[in-house]
Design a protein around this motif. Structure first.
Motif, PDB file in Angstrom:
ATOM      1  N   GLN A  14       0.699  -1.165  -0.091  1.00 44.02           N
ATOM      2  CA  GLN A  14       0.013   0.128  -0.029  1.00 44.02           C
ATOM      3  C   GLN A  14       0.820   1.483   0.040  1.00 44.02           C
ATOM      4  N   LEU A  17       2.286   1.638  -3.524  1.00 41.12           N
ATOM      5  CA  LEU A  17       1.272   2.205  -4.479  1.00 41.12           C
ATOM      6  C   LEU A  17       0.995   3.681  -4.337  1.00 41.12           C
ATOM      7  N   SER A  18       0.913   4.003  -3.055  1.00 40.60           N
ATOM      8  CA  SER A  18       0.581   5.480  -2.725  1.00 40.60           C
ATOM      9  C   SER A  18       1.719   6.370  -2.848  1.00 40.60           C
ATOM     10  N   ALA A  21       1.638   6.780  -6.759  1.00 40.50           N
ATOM     11  CA  ALA A  21       0.505   7.797  -7.288  1.00 40.50           C
ATOM     12  C   ALA A  21       0.889   9.216  -6.850  1.00 40.50           C
ATOM     13  N   PHE A  22       1.476   9.317  -5.837  1.00 43.36           N
ATOM     14  CA  PHE A  22       1.891  10.750  -5.284  1.00 43.36           C
ATOM     15  C   PHE A  22       3.112  11.225  -6.153  1.00 43.36           C
ATOM     16  N   ALA A  61      -0.831   2.983 -10.019  1.00 37.17           N
ATOM     17  CA  ALA A  61      -1.001   2.826  -8.919  1.00 37.17           C
ATOM     18  C   ALA A  61      -2.632   2.596  -8.287  1.00 37.17           C
ATOM     19  N   PHE A  62      -3.470   2.947  -8.886  1.00 36.47           N
ATOM     20  CA  PHE A  62      -5.012   2.694  -8.390  1.00 36.47           C
ATOM     21  C   PHE A  62      -5.187   1.408  -8.836  1.00 36.47           C
ATOM     22  N   LEU A  63      -4.826   0.742 -10.061  1.00 40.00           N
ATOM     23  CA  LEU A  63      -5.248  -0.612 -10.502  1.00 40.00           C
ATOM     24  C   LEU A  63      -4.493  -1.431  -9.551  1.00 40.00           C
ATOM     25  N   GLY A  65      -4.105  -1.235  -6.632  1.00 38.30           N
ATOM     26  CA  GLY A  65      -4.940  -1.558  -5.470  1.00 38.30           C
ATOM     27  C   GLY A  65      -5.903  -2.660  -5.249  1.00 38.30           C
TER      28      GLY A  65
ATOM     29  N   PHE B  31     -12.761  -3.374  -3.385  1.00 31.19           N
ATOM     30  CA  PHE B  31     -11.718  -2.433  -4.071  1.00 31.19           C
ATOM     31  C   PHE B  31     -11.895  -1.021  -3.214  1.00 31.19           C
ATOM     32  N   TYR B  36      -7.761   1.918   0.679  1.00 31.48           N
ATOM     33  CA  TYR B  36      -6.652   2.407  -0.204  1.00 31.48           C
ATOM     34  C   TYR B  36      -6.843   3.427  -1.329  1.00 31.48           C
TER      35      TYR B  36
END
Lengths: 337, 196
Positions: A14, A17-18, A21-22, A61-63, A65, B31, B36
């Protein structure tokens, strides 16, 4: 051990991934607001590429998740999840700043500057470069004062704009100045002007001064004291200790590390405590004086001082914007002929 | 007891349409409901807002809103957690647990949804400055909260309670003038670091 892994693994994923994204978001922000010092992937000039790649990163990053619910130990407790989010975001900012610094350093290295056509001169302890325009003299001439707190600035654009207007330029070398006091600096300026008046190809009746940033204060004060100066211009001069541009704006042209170094030098400079150009300006009249600023709105003159406004500029790194530089060169040509 | 039973039964009504969903829809629901995707999206909205602004004054106003929003968010989370633990403590008697265990859809004692509290607090704070962005945050949070109900993480009224706490706190702290000075000091610090 297994429990530890099952707690740590979703947090690590997590956080990563964050972070991704940032990083993407920071690149989009840099492209959108023209912040060189934050653009780690592609400079603001390559806005589309930067935004596209950054959008891709955010999408990944979102996918990514989608993997999280499948991990052992997922979902992590809310507090730990928030910690992972903030840790990822918190790490992304320094990473983007350092990445942009590396990118800017790399592009400086790969961008081979043309050798300077200036002629090196030694004026006592001060070194300077003399730029002679093409053609036959006598030429109007001017003494160029760099910002003493930013001696390494590249003033090539300004010099080129001035010489293309057939003005000879004596650029004082900021790096040879060290950290002198104001009086010593004004003495150096007087030496420079004296040198220009004696140069066989310059017109001794048409000698100007141009200062950049903190050098603008010195130029205006020197012109007030020396009646031999025909015209004076200051590009983004610093007229009070509350210097604009000591924030996010600095990242428009500089990397964060360079901007911080500059701000540090600025705060420590004793010259800042002695700023007095505003008192000197009335003493310059009736000789022409102007300041060139990058803010679009405001008056166009204050007393005898002309305020030339350009659409773009950088208070923290003057003489890097072509429009400001051209405006200064045109004004000086007009008043030195 | 009757009120509590009615409170719990609302979850049965909410869950009814989401029985036997296709695996993909289940995955998407999980999801969205997880901790998240929506928090990250909200954090990115906040990050973009920090740098937005045509003029320096606009940007300063946005940065104040962002800091205010972050503070309100933390306060809302804390308050929701506090209310949750008080409710858990109040409803921890063995007799109640035994009775409630027989109810359909019983998922444990009710507690205000922290997700709804956090998102709505942020949305309410941002709304005061830019209603469009505030509305966007409300919608994203609403989606998150609904997904959490559909996944059975919360009772529907937990979400309502969380949203009420968040919105009230956001509106209250959003109007607090005494916060301006400390927030300005934080922005000045960020400005010294060339980040504002």
């Amino acid at each position: 051990m297994n429990r530890f892994v099952s707690l740590l693994l979703p947090l690590l994923v997590q956080g990563t991934l964050s972070f991704t994204a940032f990083m993407g978001a920071l690149q989009i922000i840099a492209s959108r607001h023209g912040l060189e010092g934050l653009a780690w992937l592609a400079g603001p000039q390559r806005r589309r590429v930067g935004t596209l790649l950054a959008g891709l990163l955010i999408g990944i990053a979102f996918l990514g998740g989608l993997l999280l619910p499948a991990l052992p130990g997922a979902p992590p407790p809310a507090l730990l999840g928030a910690t992972a989010l903030f840790a990822g975001g918190g790490l992304a900012l320094p990473a983007a700043l350092v990445g942009a610094s590396v990118r800017l350093r790399w592009s400086e290295r790969t961008h081979h500057a043309l050798p300077s056509p200036g002629q090196p001169l030694a004026l006592g302890p001060l070194s300077a470069l003399f730029y002679r325009p093409e053609g036959q003299g006598p030429f109007p001439a001017l003494c160029l004062l760099p910002d003493p707190t930013a001696p390494g600035d590249d003033l090539t654009r300004l010099v080129h704009a001035l010489t293309s207007q057939r003005i000879a330029v004596l650029a004082l070398d900021g790096r040879s100045l060290g950290t002198p006091d104001r009086l010593t600096l004004q003495g150096y300026v007087a030496v420079g002007i004296s040198h220009l008046t004696q140069w066989p190809e310059t017109d001794a009746g048409l000698i100007g001064l141009v200062g950049v940033g903190l050098g603008g204060d010195l130029a205006l004060r020197s012109a007030a004291m020396d009646s031999g100066v025909t015209a004076v211009a200051a590009i983004e001069p610093v007229l009070s200790p509350h210097r604009p541009g000591l924030g996010l704006e600095a990242l428009h042209t500089l990397s964060w590390l360079t901007a911080r170094r500059r701000a540090h030098r600025w705060h420590r400079s004793p010259l800042v405590r002695e700023l007095d150009a505003l008192a000197a300006i009335p003493r310059i009249a009736p000789r022409p004086a102007a300041i060139i600023v990058g803010c679009a709105e405001g008056p166009t003159s204050v007393g005898s001082l002309e305020i030339l406004r350009t659409e773009e500029g950088c208070t923290f790194m003057p003489a890097t914007h072509q429009k400001a530089v051209n405006r200064a060169a045109r004004w000086l040509k007009e008043h030195l002929s | 007891m009757i009120v509590l039973e009615a409170y719990v039964r609302t979850l049965c009504f909410a869950l009814a349409p989401f029985q036997e969903l296709p695996a993909l829809a289940e995955l998407v629901l999980q999801f969205v409901a997880g901790g998240y995707v929506v928090p990250t999206a909200l954090a990115l909205v906040i990050l973009f807002s920090w740098f937005e602004g045509e003029t320096a004054a606009d940007r300063l106003a946005n940065q104040q809103t962002v800091l205010r929003g972050l503070m309100t968010t933390l306060a809302a989370w804390g308050l929701a957690a506090l209310c949750g633990s008080i409710l858990r403590h109040a409803l921890s008697s063995p007799e109640l647990q035994q009775t409630a265990g027989l109810w359909a859809c019983w998922q444990g004692p009710p507690a205000p949804s922290a997700a709804a509290a956090v998102g709505f607090a942020l949305g309410a704070t941002v709304w005061r400055q830019d209603w469009r962005r505030g509305l966007g945050i409300f919608l994203i949070t609403g989606l998150w909260a609904i997904a959490q109900v559909c996944c059975g993480f919360h009772y529907p009224l937990d979400v309502v309670a969380g949203a009420t706490i968040g919105t009230a706190l956001g509106w209250l702290l959003g109007a607090a003038g005494w916060l301006n000075r400390p927030l300005d000091a934080l922005i000045r610090l960020a400005r010294r670091l060339m980040l504002a």
